[in-house]
Design a protein around this motif. Sequence first.
Motif, short mmCIF file in Angstrom:
data_model
loop_
_atom_site.label_atom_id
_atom_site.label_comp_id
_atom_site.label_asym_id
_atom_site.label_seq_id
_atom_site.Cartn_x
_atom_site.Cartn_y
_atom_site.Cartn_z
N LEU B 54 0.83 -1.21 0.00
CA LEU B 54 0.00 0.00 0.00
C LEU B 54 0.86 1.24 0.00
O LEU B 54 0.48 2.28 -0.54
CB LEU B 54 -0.90 0.03 1.25
CG LEU B 54 -2.02 -0.99 1.34
CD1 LEU B 54 -2.86 -0.71 2.57
CD2 LEU B 54 -2.88 -0.92 0.10
N MET B 55 2.01 1.17 0.64
CA MET B 55 2.89 2.33 0.76
C MET B 55 4.08 2.21 -0.18
O MET B 55 4.98 3.01 -0.13
CB MET B 55 3.37 2.41 2.21
CG MET B 55 3.41 3.80 2.76
SD MET B 55 3.75 3.66 4.50
CE MET B 55 4.19 5.31 4.91
N ARG B 56 4.06 1.18 -1.01
CA ARG B 56 5.17 0.87 -1.94
C ARG B 56 6.50 0.82 -1.19
O ARG B 56 7.50 1.40 -1.60
CB ARG B 56 5.21 1.87 -3.08
CG ARG B 56 4.05 1.65 -4.00
CD ARG B 56 4.27 1.80 -5.48
NE ARG B 56 5.51 2.23 -6.02
CZ ARG B 56 5.63 3.26 -6.87
NH1 ARG B 56 4.56 3.97 -7.20
NH2 ARG B 56 6.78 3.56 -7.40
N VAL B 92 -0.37 8.90 4.31
CA VAL B 92 -0.26 7.59 4.93
C VAL B 92 0.98 7.58 5.81
O VAL B 92 2.03 8.08 5.41
CB VAL B 92 -0.09 6.49 3.85
CG1 VAL B 92 -0.16 5.13 4.48
CG2 VAL B 92 -1.12 6.65 2.77
N SER B 93 0.90 7.04 7.01
CA SER B 93 2.14 6.77 7.73
C SER B 93 2.03 5.43 8.42
O SER B 93 0.97 4.81 8.44
CB SER B 93 2.50 7.89 8.69
OG SER B 93 1.48 8.08 9.60
N MET B 94 3.15 5.00 8.97
CA MET B 94 3.23 3.60 9.37
C MET B 94 3.89 3.47 10.74
O MET B 94 4.80 4.22 11.07
CB MET B 94 4.06 2.87 8.31
CG MET B 94 4.10 1.38 8.51
SD MET B 94 4.59 0.58 6.96
CE MET B 94 4.83 -1.07 7.55
N ILE B 95 3.42 2.51 11.53
CA ILE B 95 4.12 2.18 12.77
C ILE B 95 4.49 0.70 12.74
O ILE B 95 3.82 -0.12 12.11
CB ILE B 95 3.30 2.52 14.04
CG1 ILE B 95 1.93 1.87 13.99
CG2 ILE B 95 3.19 4.00 14.22
CD1 ILE B 95 1.11 2.13 15.24
N PHE B 96 5.58 0.37 13.41
CA PHE B 96 6.17 -0.96 13.29
C PHE B 96 6.13 -1.69 14.63
O PHE B 96 5.85 -1.13 15.67
CB PHE B 96 7.63 -0.86 12.85
CG PHE B 96 7.81 -0.11 11.57
CD1 PHE B 96 7.79 -0.78 10.36
CD2 PHE B 96 8.00 1.26 11.57
CE1 PHE B 96 7.96 -0.11 9.18
CE2 PHE B 96 8.16 1.95 10.40
CZ PHE B 96 8.15 1.26 9.19
N GLN B 97 6.50 -2.98 14.53
CA GLN B 97 6.59 -3.79 15.75
C GLN B 97 7.71 -3.30 16.64
O GLN B 97 7.58 -3.23 17.84
CB GLN B 97 6.82 -5.25 15.36
CG GLN B 97 6.95 -6.16 16.56
CD GLN B 97 7.00 -7.62 16.14
OE1 GLN B 97 6.70 -7.98 15.02
NE2 GLN B 97 7.39 -8.48 17.05
N ALA B 163 6.01 7.03 21.43
CA ALA B 163 6.77 8.06 20.70
C ALA B 163 6.70 7.79 19.20
O ALA B 163 6.57 8.72 18.40
CB ALA B 163 8.22 8.08 21.17
N MET B 164 6.74 6.50 18.83
CA MET B 164 6.66 6.19 17.39
C MET B 164 5.29 6.53 16.84
O MET B 164 5.17 7.03 15.72
CB MET B 164 6.97 4.72 17.15
CG MET B 164 6.94 4.39 15.67
SD MET B 164 7.59 2.79 15.31
CE MET B 164 6.41 1.78 16.14
N ASP B 179 1.93 -2.27 11.74
CA ASP B 179 2.43 -3.62 11.52
C ASP B 179 2.75 -4.27 12.87
O ASP B 179 3.82 -4.06 13.41
CB ASP B 179 3.67 -3.57 10.63
CG ASP B 179 4.09 -4.96 10.17
OD1 ASP B 179 3.42 -5.93 10.54
OD2 ASP B 179 5.10 -5.06 9.45
N GLU B 180 1.84 -5.03 13.40
CA GLU B 180 1.99 -5.71 14.69
C GLU B 180 2.59 -4.78 15.76
O GLU B 180 3.55 -5.14 16.41
CB GLU B 180 2.90 -6.94 14.54
CG GLU B 180 2.46 -7.89 13.45
CD GLU B 180 2.17 -9.28 13.97
OE1 GLU B 180 2.11 -9.46 15.19
OE2 GLU B 180 1.98 -10.19 13.14
#
Lengths: 297, 328, 360
Positions: B54-56, B92-97, B163-164, B179-180
């Motif tokens: 989705l975010m390439r 769009v932004s993303m957060i990670f495990q 914080a993320m 993402d998890e």
Amino acid sequence: MSTTIDKVATPAPMAAPRQRGYWGTVGYRLRHDPVTLCFGALLLAIILSAVFAPWLAPFDPYRESIIRRLKAPGYMGHMLGTDELGRDMLSRLLHGGRLTLTMGMVPVLLATLIGGGLGVVAGFLGGVANAAIMRVMDVFYAFPSVLLAVAISGAMGGGVLNGMIALTLVFIPPLCRVAETATTQVRNLDFVDAARATGAPLRLVLWHHVLGNVLGPILIYASSLISVGIILASGLSFLGLGVKPPEPDWGLMLNALRQAIYVSPLVAAMPGIAIFLTSVSLNMVSDGLRAAMDVRS
Amino acid sequence: MQPLVEVEDLSVDFVTRESRVRAVNGVSFSMMPGEVMCMLGESGSGKSVTMRALMRLLPPKRSEIGGRIRIAGQDVLAMDDRALRRMRGGVVSMIFQEPMTAFDPVVRVGDQIAEVVAQHRGVSRREGLRRALELFDLVRIPSAERRLQAYPHELSGGLRQRAMIALALSCEPKLLLADEPTTALDATVQIQVLILLRSLQRELGMSVVFVTHDLGVAAEIADRVAIMYAGRIVETGSVREVLRSPLHPYTSGLLGSTVHDQPRDRALETIPGAPPDMRALPPGCSFAPRCPQALGECASGPPPAVSPAPGRVARCLRVAAPQQPEYA
Amino acid sequence: MSMSASPAIPPPPLPWRDNDPRDRGGPQQPLLIVRGFKKHFPIRGGLLGRTVAHVRAVDGVSFHVRKGETLGIVGESGCGKSTVARLLMRLMQPDAGEQIFDGDSVGSEGGLSVAELRRQAQMVFQDSASSLNPRMPVQGSVAFGPMAFGMPKAEAMALARELLTKVGLNPALFGGRYPHELSGGQKQRVNIARALALKPRMVILDEAVSALDKSVEAQVLNLLQTLKRELSLTYVFISHDLGVVRWISDRVMVMYLGEVVEIGPADQLYNAPKHPYTRALLASRPAMDPDHRREEAPVSGDPPNPVNPPSGCRFHTRCPFAEPLCASRAPSLGDSEGGAHLAACHMQDPDSGHSQARLQ
């Protein structure tokens, strides 16, 4: 229990089991890697031609001739020309390979045994033993390797044997460091703990579970050191510390032909080309080995 | 209202010199603004890959994306680098495990957030720092001012995750990809972060795609779930309906094998076998070899998507289709 | 202290059989008793690498495991549960404390040697990938233990194949494979087979199913229960997953920052938790019901750093019932050797002076 077996084993998602074994897999991959194979063949040719130099060389590598000095390749049967004293270049390169390759390989072999052994012990035992061994190595590390080799062999008075001892001492610290790092990494993996937890004696754990996993990185690093060894050995000879004239040695030949670079550049470059080809093929082969030995990729 | 995200027949192939593996195979879904969708699945099911597509964010040399992705009306697969940069972090932004991967370990977290804000908004650093403080308050970080001065490793796991989230929210995205994000957290911290994400989502009205393998987490946060298996979405529907009355046998298997206060003297329900090797998928339904209700036809071809009730789609031959599917 | 309220000693759970020649103490002798286990890791810092602080990973832990039972240990990261596992196997030396295996003190003069302990107790690690030698076919890993104790190679390999069958892997298909050719669940089955190769009486499972996918996790849990029944094993099952621990354990021990905060029979502990931390832990589990979501987190913040744990009761910084007393005096758990349900909390002790202390 049988139901569990059926459930798990029947729809096995993997392809047919490969019963090739670890070294079998490595061999298979090497056979299918044309670049590594090519350079491996070149390396083999270089080594064989050095070993069989007395039979292959068309001329006596020591016979000088005032009238045939610095002739171009092809002159009067001298396929690669003659050097500044009129000696046959091909014969000298073939014979020179013996000394140069010996000076490159023997120190690495010795250093792998000594340095690698010390590193594995340091990594496996950890604690005080590790600190003691690694701090001593750090002292050697403080000097640039070329300088250290020059200093040691200079202090011992030059010559082939002293040169080899000097190179061995130079190679022990880096090999020890690589072995120690690899062992520490493996040592901290759960499978070593699991092996210890079976109650097996430490030497068995070391032999079956640690050594096999550190041998790869150590051997690969060692094989890449051989080319450094050849260059350093040539450097020592170049400085007059390793092989003494009139013995044929690539480094020494490069030094002697330095002045002839304007007169007969092709001949002057030949020892350099020999060194270059040998180290490139060694590097490529060790690189291919590294890729082939990484089972997980 | 226009859907915020429309994905049609998305496929992702990972290509190496020797092989080509299809990790995502014909995934279609759409999301309305303000909707939270959980992608549920086991490792290797393609849920993370779908989200990254989705975010390439997939390596361009080693992966090929097919199909159509539209986010906020724009064709993501047709974007050039500049448009892509504007979308990431803007829309769009993303957060990670693992939050440590999102932060530079040698720069104070406050400065990192301020820099992102300053770059994206074209404001001064001081203004960026002020915004960072607001964000830390927003994600309920106690003594926010002091924490802005901290280096990433000085924060505890839960604070780092907050914080993320603050970093991800710094440019007010319309879509948050998660993402998890709670998998590596302790139980008492995980529930805090879930509750925080839920309330932030409501306050800011953003859409969230939440990837997880944990049914409980999905039950806490999702409006809708998409169950993924072997690169395909096998079932979608509202979280209530899917958890209460699963249509696909894989979903029911997953529900049954999740350990949750089952009687101790009885064996757990299991799904036999293991997920298929993506390099050699079975010809028909990928789940057929493990399926207790498999029919002969299951092996003949991948089952089509059927929609037995509004908003519910399943890919299983056993599911009757009184309606035409909304999307295939 | 709630000692007086402890119920009668329940009989040892069923699967235990008394025909093992290695059984020395009889059915009433716990297979494992741990008293006052301590492990502090030094943190070195400064130029000279001096010890500047200690991580108090395990700080005075006592418990026992009866023959044939499964003791579950739960807690969050940093609570010391994995360190306890490594101490039990003597992969680390405890700084203090006593470990008694079937009546014999481990590692002391005249007691059980560490090598003898490891023949009777085995361990399964969390990371199924790193706990197998990548350069060894998996049946070699299983056969290694017996061979190290002098079993001829052919015999050890036959045993390894038998064990692989037992854990549900076809040895003809899987025995010669390398770990990277197996899936996570299959690797963990190999790890279990390896642990069983020395015919242990006790198996310590350190997060043994945590890394597995849910559908595979259930398979492995069922397998563990079957093996336990067939081989009369005793388990110490360590996990952060409360649901899994409840399903597999007879008794459960809850740890927080290196200490035991609560221990008791599984159902009692889950149905009527006594310690506020256990209650918080249970209430933190996702609800599994979209109509009854958790609206408020039971506790705030992260578990504190075990380097400088809080004074008194270590949970007082996050506890909703904390009083000044809790910061100054550490509550004690009492003697759990009877198998009673105990909690280290001032509210459980009528004489503690806590305003909510219950008379029992």
